[in-house]
Enzyme design. Structure first.
Site, PDB file in Angstrom:
ATOM      1  N   GLU A 176     -25.877  78.591  11.913  1.00 36.17           N
ATOM      2  CA  GLU A 176     -25.490  77.417  11.110  1.00 36.17           C
ATOM      3  C   GLU A 176     -23.998  77.074  11.201  1.00 36.17           C
ATOM      4  OE1 GLU A 176     -26.662  77.716   7.031  1.00 36.17           O
ATOM      5  OE2 GLU A 176     -28.748  78.077   7.461  1.00 36.17           O
ATOM      6  N   GLU A 372     -34.563  80.976   9.143  1.00 40.61           N
ATOM      7  CA  GLU A 372     -34.380  81.256   7.718  1.00 40.61           C
ATOM      8  C   GLU A 372     -35.146  80.207   6.925  1.00 40.61           C
ATOM      9  OE1 GLU A 372     -30.421  81.264   6.123  1.00 40.61           O
ATOM     10  OE2 GLU A 372     -29.650  82.523   7.725  1.00 40.61           O
TER      11      GLU A 372
END
Ligand code: FCB
Length: 464
Positions: A176, A372
Site C-alpha cells: 500500500e 488484506e
C-alpha cells in the site's frame, strides 16, 4: 456438532464453499507485531511513536505482540488455523540496521526461523519487503522524498533475494504505497508526520521507483512470483458537483499506482492539478519503464469505499478519509454510510468485487491476490470465549464477493484475512483490534476468538 453443519458452534454466520484450489491465508506486518527493538535498528515508526500525541494510546513498537519471542507459538496458531499461506513482512531495519550496509546475522536468523518454521508446517511463505517501517537513518535523510532511498531499497531487496530466493513462494515489494506517502507526508497522521503535499507526491513516486528497481534485483537473483500490493479503493460520488474532486481523489488513491504499474506514467490531470504543490522535477522519464517492469501478480487490500461529498455534507469521521490525504483536490469531504466498523469505515462488501474488476481492467492479464481484508469490531467476552460476530460476518460477506468475482472470470487466486493477531494499529495503537486471535495488551497471551474458529472451519471444509 460437525463441520457439515451449516453454522459453526459459536457463530450464526453460514459456511462458505471455497474451492480447494483457492489459496487462503492470513496477514500481519513487522512493526505491528514483532517487538524486540533490541534485535533491530530503529525505524520511522519508532520515532513517530516517541513523539507525544502521535499514537493515541502512547503504544510503542516494542513489545508490540512480542512475536519475535513467541514465534513458535504463533507458527503453531497458523498451523492450527490451517492456512495455505502466511503473508508476513520483513523489517528493513532488522535485516539491515540503518538501512544500508552490512546485513544483521541475528535479523536474518529470525526470518530463517520464521520461513523454515512455515515450510515445516506446510505453510507457504509469502513475504513483503516494505510495510511502512523505513529505517530511521534513511527517514532522517529525507525518507522516500529522497531518490537514494529507492536505491537503498533495491540493495535491501538483493540481500533478501540472495538469502531467501529458494524458500519464499511469493514476494511483494511494497504494501500500500499510498499510505506511507499520503498519510505520512501529506496528512501527517502516519510517520514521518509531515504535512506537505508535494513531498507526498515525491514519496509516492520514489516508492514506485523502489518497487521497479527491487523487481529487477529480485528477479536477477532468482526470486520467483514477484508482485506489489496496492489499495485500490472504490471512489464514488452521487453529487455531480463533486465529479472533479472525486476524479482527483481517485487519481491519488488509485490511478497514480495503476498507471505507473501499467506503463502509462503519471496521470496528466494529476500533473496539472498538483503543479502548485510540486514542479515534478523528481520525475525522470526513463524511470517509467523500470517502474512498469513486468510483475507476476498484483495484490489488492480492501476495507471500505471513499464516498465523496461537498464539505457541507461531510459525514461521520472515518479514519483514513480526510481531504488532507488528497492534496490538490478541489474542496471535498467524505460521508461513509452505515454500518461502520470501529474505524468508522463503511462496511460495503460489493466494493471488494469492484476493486478486483478495476485492478484487472487496469493491469490486464496479471493475476490478483486479496492480500488484506478484515475489520476492527466490537467484541464480547464471556465464559464461553470471545465473540466477534460482526467480524465473522464481514469475512463471510467479503470472501463471498471475491468468489463471485472469480466466477465472473476475474483471475483472483487467493485471499488473506487481516489479521492473525490483534496488533499495533499504527496511529490507533492498541485501541482498534483487527485480530482473529486476541493478544492481551498486558500479558501478550493469545486467545482464539470465534472468528478464528469460523475461519479455520471454512479452510478445513475445502478439503472435505
Ligand atoms: C491496512 C494496513 C494494515 C492494517 C490495516 C487495518 O491499510 O496495510 O497494516 O493497518 O490497514
Amino acid at each position: 456438532m460437525t463441520n457439515d453443519d451449516a453454522t459453526s458452534a459459536n457463530n450464526s454466520v453460514p459456511d462458505l464453499d471455497i474451492p480447494a484450489d483457492f489459496e487462503m491465508g492470513v496477514a500481519t506486518s513487522a512493526w505491528q507485531i514483532e517487538g524486540d527493538l533490541a534485535g533491530r535498528g530503529r525505524c520511522n515508526w519508532d520515532d513517530f511513536a516517541d513523539t507525544p500525541g502521535k499514537i493515541v494510546d502512547g503504544a510503542k513498537g516494542d513489545p508490540a505482540c512480542d512475536h519475535v519471542h513467541r514465534l513458535e507459538e504463533d507458527l503453531d496458531l497458523l498451523a492450527w488455523m490451517g492456512v495455505d499461506a502466511y503473508s508476513f513482512t520483513f523489517s528493513w531495519a532488522r535485516v539491515i540496521p540503518g538501512g544500508v550496509g552490512v546485513p544483521s546475522a541475528g535479523g536474518l536468523d529470525f526470518y530463517d526461523r520464521l520461513v523454515d518454521g512455515l515450510i515445516a508446517r506446510g505453510i507457504r511463505p509469502f513475504a513483503t519487503l516494505f510495510h511502512w517501517d523505513t529505517p530511521s537513518e534513511l527517514e532522517q535523510a529525507g525518507g522516500w522524498t529522497n531518490r537514494a532511498t529507492a536505491e537503498a531499497f533495491a540493495e535491501y531487496a538483493t540481500v533478501l533475494a540472495d538469502h531467501f530466493a529458494d524458500r519464499i513462494e511469493r514476494w511483494a515489494t511494497l504494501n500500500e504505497p499510498w499510505c506511507p506517502s499520503f498519510l505520512g507526508y501529506a496528512a501527517g497522521y502516519f510517520a514521518p508526520g509531515l504535512t506537505d503535499g508535494g513531498a507526498a507526491l515525491s514519496a509516492g513516486y520514489h516508492l514506485m521507483l523502489g518497487h521497479g528497481l527491487a523487481i529487477e534485483r529480485l528477479r536477477s537473483a532468482g526470486a520467483k512470483n514477484l508482485g506489489i500490493i496496492i489499495n485500490v479503493i472504490p471512489t464514488v460520488t452521487d453529487d455531480p458537483a463533486m465529479a472533479d474532486a472525486t476524479h482527483h481523489v481517485d487519481g491519488i488513491q488509485n490511478r497514480f499506482w495503476l498507471d505507473l504499474l501499467g506503463g502509462r506514467g503519471i496521470p496528466e490531470d494529476l500533473r496539472r492539478h498538483c503543479a502548485d504543490l510540486t514542479d515534478w522535477s523528481f520525475v525522470r522519464e526513463d524511470d517509467f519503464a523500470v517502474i512498469a517492469a513486468p510483475i507476476d501478480w498484483v495484490g489488492e487490500n480492501y476495507y471500505s469505499v471513499n464516498r465523496v461529498v461537498s464539505i457541507g455534507d461531510a459525514g461521520s469521521a472515518a479514519i483514513g478519509q480526510d481531504a488532507s490525504m488528497f492534496p490538490g483536490a478541489p474542496d471535498h469531504a467524505f460521508a461513509p454510510r452505515p454500518p461502520y466498523t470501529d474505524m468508522g469505515w463503511e462496511i460495503y462488501p460489493p466494493g471488494i468485487r469492484w476493486a478486483l474488476e478495476r485492478v484487472s481492467e487496469a493491469l490486464p492479464g496479471v493475476p490478483i491476490y486479496i492480500c488484506e481484508n478484515g475489520a476492527a469490531v466490537e467484541e464480547v467476552t464471556d465464559d464461553d470465549g470471545i465473540h466477534d460476530p460482526v467480524r465473522t460476518q464481514y469475512l463471510h460477506d467479503h470472501i463471498g464477493e471475491v468468489l463471485k468475482a472469480r466466477e465472473e472470470g476475474i483471475d483472483v487466486r487467493g485471499y488473506n484475512a487481516w489479521s492473525l493477531l490483534d496488533n499495533l494499529e499504527w496511529a490507533s495503537g492498541w485501541t482498534k483490534k483487527f485480530g482473529m486471535i486476541r493478544v492481551d495488551p498486558e500479558t501478550r497471551e493469545r486467545t482464539i476468538k470465534d472468528s478464528a474458529e469460523w475461519y479455520r472451519q471454512q479452510l478445513a471444509r475445502r478439503k472435505a
